[in-house]
Enzyme design. Structure first.
Site, PDB file in Angstrom:
ATOM      1  CE  LYS A 186     -48.387 -35.762  43.519  1.00  0.00           C
ATOM      2  NZ  LYS A 186     -48.201 -37.177  43.829  1.00  0.00           N
TER       3      LYS A 186
ATOM      4  CD  GLN B 159     -46.182 -39.541  41.912  1.00  0.00           C
ATOM      5  OE1 GLN B 159     -46.161 -38.644  42.750  1.00  0.00           O
ATOM      6  NE2 GLN B 159     -47.300 -39.949  41.351  1.00  0.00           N
TER       7      GLN B 159
ATOM      8  CG  ASP C 158     -48.372 -39.376  49.078  1.00  0.00           C
ATOM      9  OD1 ASP C 158     -49.232 -38.678  48.515  1.00  0.00           O
ATOM     10  OD2 ASP C 158     -47.321 -39.755  48.519  1.00  0.00           O
TER      11      ASP C 158
HETATM   12  N1  GUN Z   1     -49.387 -42.195  42.368  1.00  0.00           N
HETATM   13  C1  GUN Z   1     -50.661 -41.918  42.026  1.00  0.00           C
HETATM   14  N2  GUN Z   1     -51.243 -41.125  42.936  1.00  0.00           N
HETATM   15  C2  GUN Z   1     -50.319 -40.886  43.890  1.00  0.00           C
HETATM   16  C3  GUN Z   1     -50.321 -40.113  45.081  1.00  0.00           C
HETATM   17  O1  GUN Z   1     -51.302 -39.491  45.492  1.00  0.00           O
HETATM   18  N3  GUN Z   1     -49.144 -40.113  45.780  1.00  0.00           N
HETATM   19  C4  GUN Z   1     -48.050 -40.805  45.377  1.00  0.00           C
HETATM   20  N4  GUN Z   1     -46.968 -40.757  46.142  1.00  0.00           N
HETATM   21  N5  GUN Z   1     -48.026 -41.533  44.265  1.00  0.00           N
HETATM   22  C5  GUN Z   1     -49.147 -41.559  43.537  1.00  0.00           C
END
Ligand code: GUN
Length: 276
Positions: A52, A96, A119
């Site tokens: 990311k 996350q 998100d």
């Molecule tokens: N854990 C797995 N996929 C995601 C996601 O798209 N966003 C976040 N914040 N955590 C995750």
């Protein structure tokens, strides 16, 4: 033989489009910044977070990284999120998941300012999606819509079956497909006659987290199959929730794993950061 829906190529195109947008915004003096929080050192999370941040760098937006120890308390995390909410330099906040079990994920997600919820996990974002109002959309389902549209796959009027009902993928996916005028069925572990239900699908979207669960017996001839799963098979090789070798000869188009849905999630996150 099915055509391959190449998420690597499509996500790269989107990232290049976003890069251009960011350059234009910078000419107008607008910059964007994503704050990324990871608690603990879950190895999968570390890889996702790294990718990311790399994505941000590629399109030219700033990222702030918070790597907190496993024993961070819920109160400490809430405090950090509130500080980031109040920080005008930060446009997007990403915590996350999964979080360590002593932290309530719902509490943290609810603390994020919906205006910075890149998100799309905040109840306000989910509610807005549900009633067709503006708000951030969860990145994986948004990425799947882009995969379909950019592969010229018609959605309106089609039978769409979504296998899986998670808050991150299945539920928002169903709302997005409905918004695109598909006829939507959400199937799950308690669904009866699962094979027959899946066989109705013109577009079958699979997000159940079980390696190679969907075989050719679940798929109608000429269907489009989208595989959201990322698992390891018996040889420790990455595989999806769909048994690709069995299903591919039957369908019109299919996403590979890896290189299908996965790369789209980050592209959509970056898109949300620019919108934030
Ligand atoms: N854990 C797995 N996929 C995601 C996601 O798209 N966003 C976040 N914040 N955590 C995750």
């Amino acid at each position: 033989m099915a055509s391959l829906i190449d998420g690597k190529v499509i996500s790269q195109t989107i990232k290049d489009e976003l890069k251009e947008k960011v350059e234009k915004m910078k000419e107008q003096g607008i910059t964007k910044c994503l704050a990324v929080i990871q608690v603990g050192d879950n190895p999968a999370s570390t890889v996702y977070v790294r990718n990311k941040k790399k994505g941000c760098e590629y399109i030219g937006i700033d990222s702030l990284s918070y790597e907190l120890p496993e024993n961070t308390s819920e109160d400490e995390l809430v405090k950090l999120v509130k500080e980031l909410n109040a920080n005008d330099k930060v446009n997007g906040i990403l915590v996350q998941l999964p979080l360590p079990s002593h932290i309530n994920e719902d509490v943290i997600i609810k603390t994020i300012d919906p205006a910075k919820d890149v998100d799309g996990f905040h109840p306000q974002s989910v509610g807005a999606l549900c009633i067709g109002q503006k708000g951030f959309v969860s990145c994986t389902p948004a990425g799947i819509i882009q995969l379909l549209k950019r592969s010229n796959i018609e959605i309106a009027g089609k039978e769409c079956v979504i296998l899986g009902r998670s808050n991150i993928v299945g539920k928002p996916m169903s709302l997005l497909m409905l918004r695109e005028n598909a006829t939507v069925t959400v199937a799950h572990s308690k669904t009866q006659n699962l094979k027959e239900v899946c066989k109705r699908a013109d577009i079958l979207i699979v997000a159940i987290g079980k390696p190679k669960f969907v075989t050719d017996e679940y798929v109608k001839d000429g269907a489009v199959v989208i595989d959201v799963g990322i698992n390891r098979d018996e040889n420790n090789k990455i595989c999806g929730d769909v048994d690709f070798d069995l299903v591919e000869p039957k369908c019109k188009a299919i996403t590979p794993v890896p290189g299908g849905v996965g790369p789209m999630t980050i592209a959509m996150l970056l898109n949300n950061c620019i919108e934030a």
